[in-house]
Design a protein around this motif. Structure first.
Motif, PDB file in Angstrom:
ATOM      1  N   GLU A 151       0.826  -1.205   0.000  1.00 52.09           N
ATOM      2  CA  GLU A 151       0.000   0.000   0.000  1.00 52.09           C
ATOM      3  C   GLU A 151       0.863   1.258   0.000  1.00 52.09           C
ATOM      4  N   GLY A 152       1.990   1.192   0.696  1.00 50.16           N
ATOM      5  CA  GLY A 152       2.911   2.330   0.685  1.00 50.16           C
ATOM      6  C   GLY A 152       3.488   2.566  -0.698  1.00 50.16           C
ATOM      7  N   ARG A 153       3.821   1.493  -1.403  1.00 46.35           N
ATOM      8  CA  ARG A 153       4.339   1.633  -2.763  1.00 46.35           C
ATOM      9  C   ARG A 153       3.278   2.201  -3.697  1.00 46.35           C
ATOM     10  N   ALA A 154       2.043   1.746  -3.537  1.00 49.17           N
ATOM     11  CA  ALA A 154       0.956   2.265  -4.381  1.00 49.17           C
ATOM     12  C   ALA A 154       0.752   3.754  -4.137  1.00 49.17           C
ATOM     13  N   LEU A 155       0.879   4.181  -2.882  1.00 44.12           N
ATOM     14  CA  LEU A 155       0.730   5.604  -2.553  1.00 44.12           C
ATOM     15  C   LEU A 155       1.827   6.413  -3.231  1.00 44.12           C
ATOM     16  N   LEU A 156       3.057   5.941  -3.162  1.00 41.35           N
ATOM     17  CA  LEU A 156       4.177   6.668  -3.765  1.00 41.35           C
ATOM     18  C   LEU A 156       4.058   6.724  -5.281  1.00 41.35           C
ATOM     19  N   ARG A 157       3.629   5.622  -5.895  1.00 37.28           N
ATOM     20  CA  ARG A 157       3.494   5.597  -7.362  1.00 37.28           C
ATOM     21  C   ARG A 157       2.398   6.559  -7.825  1.00 37.28           C
ATOM     22  N   GLY A 158       1.367   6.722  -7.018  1.00 43.90           N
ATOM     23  CA  GLY A 158       0.246   7.565  -7.415  1.00 43.90           C
ATOM     24  C   GLY A 158       0.382   9.016  -7.020  1.00 43.90           C
ATOM     25  N   TRP A 159       1.479   9.365  -6.359  1.00 43.73           N
ATOM     26  CA  TRP A 159       1.693  10.742  -5.903  1.00 43.73           C
ATOM     27  C   TRP A 159       2.005  11.625  -7.098  1.00 43.73           C
ATOM     28  N   LYS A 160       1.173  12.630  -7.311  1.00 46.17           N
ATOM     29  CA  LYS A 160       1.269  13.458  -8.530  1.00 46.17           C
ATOM     30  C   LYS A 160       2.360  14.523  -8.450  1.00 46.17           C
ATOM     31  N   ARG A 161       2.728  14.945  -7.247  1.00 44.67           N
ATOM     32  CA  ARG A 161       3.718  16.017  -7.116  1.00 44.67           C
ATOM     33  C   ARG A 161       4.850  15.593  -6.188  1.00 44.67           C
ATOM     34  N   PRO A 162       5.548  14.526  -6.535  1.00 44.05           N
ATOM     35  CA  PRO A 162       6.604  14.073  -5.623  1.00 44.05           C
ATOM     36  C   PRO A 162       7.792  15.016  -5.593  1.00 44.05           C
ATOM     37  N   LEU A 163       8.407  15.090  -4.447  1.00 47.66           N
ATOM     38  CA  LEU A 163       9.663  15.794  -4.297  1.00 47.66           C
ATOM     39  C   LEU A 163      10.787  14.796  -4.574  1.00 47.66           C
ATOM     40  N   SER A 164      11.985  15.266  -4.683  1.00 45.86           N
ATOM     41  CA  SER A 164      13.105  14.342  -4.881  1.00 45.86           C
ATOM     42  C   SER A 164      14.341  14.919  -4.217  1.00 45.86           C
ATOM     43  N   GLY A 165      15.318  14.050  -4.011  1.00 48.11           N
ATOM     44  CA  GLY A 165      16.578  14.488  -3.439  1.00 48.11           C
ATOM     45  C   GLY A 165      16.555  14.677  -1.942  1.00 48.11           C
ATOM     46  N   VAL A 166      15.502  14.210  -1.274  1.00 47.98           N
ATOM     47  CA  VAL A 166      15.437  14.329   0.184  1.00 47.98           C
ATOM     48  C   VAL A 166      15.319  12.925   0.784  1.00 47.98           C
ATOM     49  N   PRO A 167      15.745  12.757   2.033  1.00 45.77           N
ATOM     50  CA  PRO A 167      15.626  11.445   2.679  1.00 45.77           C
ATOM     51  C   PRO A 167      14.168  11.066   2.908  1.00 45.77           C
ATOM     52  N   MET A 168      13.863   9.772   2.780  1.00 48.34           N
ATOM     53  CA  MET A 168      12.536   9.260   3.118  1.00 48.34           C
ATOM     54  C   MET A 168      12.698   8.234   4.232  1.00 48.34           C
ATOM     55  N   LEU A 169      12.123   8.556   5.391  1.00 46.28           N
ATOM     56  CA  LEU A 169      12.257   7.724   6.579  1.00 46.28           C
ATOM     57  C   LEU A 169      11.113   6.720   6.641  1.00 46.28           C
ATOM     58  N   ARG A 170      11.461   5.455   6.881  1.00 44.48           N
ATOM     59  CA  ARG A 170      10.462   4.396   6.941  1.00 44.48           C
ATOM     60  C   ARG A 170      10.852   3.400   8.014  1.00 44.48           C
ATOM     61  N   ASP A 171       9.849   2.751   8.607  1.00 44.74           N
ATOM     62  CA  ASP A 171      10.194   1.708   9.562  1.00 44.74           C
ATOM     63  C   ASP A 171      10.382   0.380   8.825  1.00 44.74           C
ATOM     64  N   ARG A 172      10.631  -0.683   9.570  1.00 40.31           N
ATOM     65  CA  ARG A 172      10.997  -1.958   8.957  1.00 40.31           C
ATOM     66  C   ARG A 172       9.870  -2.584   8.142  1.00 40.31           C
ATOM     67  N   ALA A 173       8.634  -2.119   8.332  1.00 45.02           N
ATOM     68  CA  ALA A 173       7.531  -2.648   7.516  1.00 45.02           C
ATOM     69  C   ALA A 173       7.731  -2.321   6.040  1.00 45.02           C
ATOM     70  N   TYR A 174       8.510  -1.266   5.758  1.00 47.60           N
ATOM     71  CA  TYR A 174       8.779  -0.832   4.384  1.00 47.60           C
ATOM     72  C   TYR A 174      10.238  -1.110   3.998  1.00 47.60           C
ATOM     73  N   GLU A 175      10.842  -2.105   4.630  1.00 51.60           N
ATOM     74  CA  GLU A 175      12.267  -2.355   4.477  1.00 51.60           C
ATOM     75  C   GLU A 175      12.613  -3.174   3.234  1.00 51.60           C
ATOM     76  N   GLY A 176      11.630  -3.873   2.653  1.00 54.71           N
ATOM     77  CA  GLY A 176      11.883  -4.823   1.571  1.00 54.71           C
ATOM     78  C   GLY A 176      12.558  -4.220   0.346  1.00 54.71           C
ATOM     79  N   GLU A 177      13.155  -5.100  -0.451  1.00 56.57           N
ATOM     80  CA  GLU A 177      13.921  -4.674  -1.623  1.00 56.57           C
ATOM     81  C   GLU A 177      13.067  -3.903  -2.635  1.00 56.57           C
ATOM     82  N   GLU A 178      11.817  -4.366  -2.851  1.00 56.27           N
ATOM     83  CA  GLU A 178      10.961  -3.703  -3.844  1.00 56.27           C
ATOM     84  C   GLU A 178      10.648  -2.275  -3.429  1.00 56.27           C
ATOM     85  N   THR A 179      10.335  -2.073  -2.151  1.00 59.42           N
ATOM     86  CA  THR A 179      10.045  -0.727  -1.659  1.00 59.42           C
ATOM     87  C   THR A 179      11.299   0.136  -1.688  1.00 59.42           C
ATOM     88  N   ARG A 180      12.401  -0.440  -1.290  1.00 56.46           N
ATOM     89  CA  ARG A 180      13.669   0.303  -1.275  1.00 56.46           C
ATOM     90  C   ARG A 180      14.040   0.768  -2.678  1.00 56.46           C
TER      91      ARG A 180
END
Length: 254
Positions: A151-180
């Motif tokens: 669900e987190g990946r779907a949210l990021l893919r659908g974000w229309k105005r993403p920023l870039s070049g900044v850190p994105m902090l996530r807990d271990r639930a989003y640790e997997g290779e595909e999300t990374r």
């Protein structure tokens, strides 16, 4: 009581539908009436008479939600820099919202209902990207049984105005290779601790990672509103409307 002032209303007035004809309830009064419902978690019929007819307010809110008024206003506050947002890092996380019995039972044909059964009963998950402890940038809903990472990946893919070049902090639930990998592909710097059973653990900025509590604090602010703490709305359309209202008001008060 949590209300917006005339000065704060002026920041968003042009993004709201123009009132025509003999309209007794102004948009400002309507907004503060919805905030009263959100803050107190009361039924629509319990709205104090000073706000006007409860059904008129409910109907206008539903029309705004159906027309996408609130989604556009939420985006406009960021896109047109009406509200200053200094983005040093982003936080991606989710929280579970327990569904009140009044929020269940709607026919599926009425519209999407992100409600699912987990160990705690019927729940909705709110997935959110935050810039700080008061500012959400985008959010989505899923059933309570949904795993965070897809669900987190779907949210990021659908974000229309993403920023870039900044850190994105996530807990271990989003640790997997595909999300990374997705985080890297979108131009963010992944900051997430590896699972303890990782054969090749990576290093991460531990001091920066301490700021992940900001998104947790934002969830805590949201759940200070009883209509967010528990889901009373059967349809996602109306639950999103309350989330939008609360987030917009928090941005106006920054």
């Amino acid at each position: 009581m949590n209300e917006i002032s005339e000065a704060q209303y002026e920041l968003i007035r042009l993004y709201l539908p123009v009132q025509r004809g003999n309209v007794r309830i102004s948009n400002l009064t309507m907004i503060n009436a919805v905030l009263y419902i959100a803050e107190n978690g009361c039924k629509w019929r319990a709205l104090p008479p000073r706000f006007g007819n409860w059904h008129t307010i409910y109907t206008r809110l539903r029309r705004w939600a159906e027309a996408g008024v609130l989604d556009r206003l939420f985006a406009a506050l960021q896109e047109h820099r009406l509200i200053r947002i200094r983005v040093e890092c982003l936080g991606l996380d989710s929280t579970s919202v327990k569904v009140h019995p009044d929020g269940t039972g709607a026919p599926k044909k009425k519209g999407p209902q992100a409600i699912g059964k987990s160990r705690g009963g019927w729940n909705t998950k709110v997935h959110l990207v935050a810039a700080d402890a008061r500012t959400a940038l985008t959010f989505s809903l899923s059933g309570g049984q949904a795993h965070d990472a897809p669900e987190g990946r779907a949210l990021l893919r659908g974000w229309k105005r993403p920023l870039s070049g900044v850190p994105m902090l996530r807990d271990r639930a989003y640790e997997g290779e595909e999300t990374r990998q997705l985080v890297l592909d979108l131009g963010f710097e992944p900051v997430v601790p590896p699972k303890t059973n990782r054969k090749e653990p990576w290093d991460y900025d531990r001091d920066l990672y301490k700021r992940r509590n900001e998104v947790e604090r934002l969830f805590r602010r949201l759940k200070g509103y009883r209509r967010i703490f528990s889901r009373f709305e059967k349809l996602d359309l109306m639950f999103r409307a309350f989330l939008n209202f609360v987030l917009i008001v928090d941005m106006l008060k920054c």
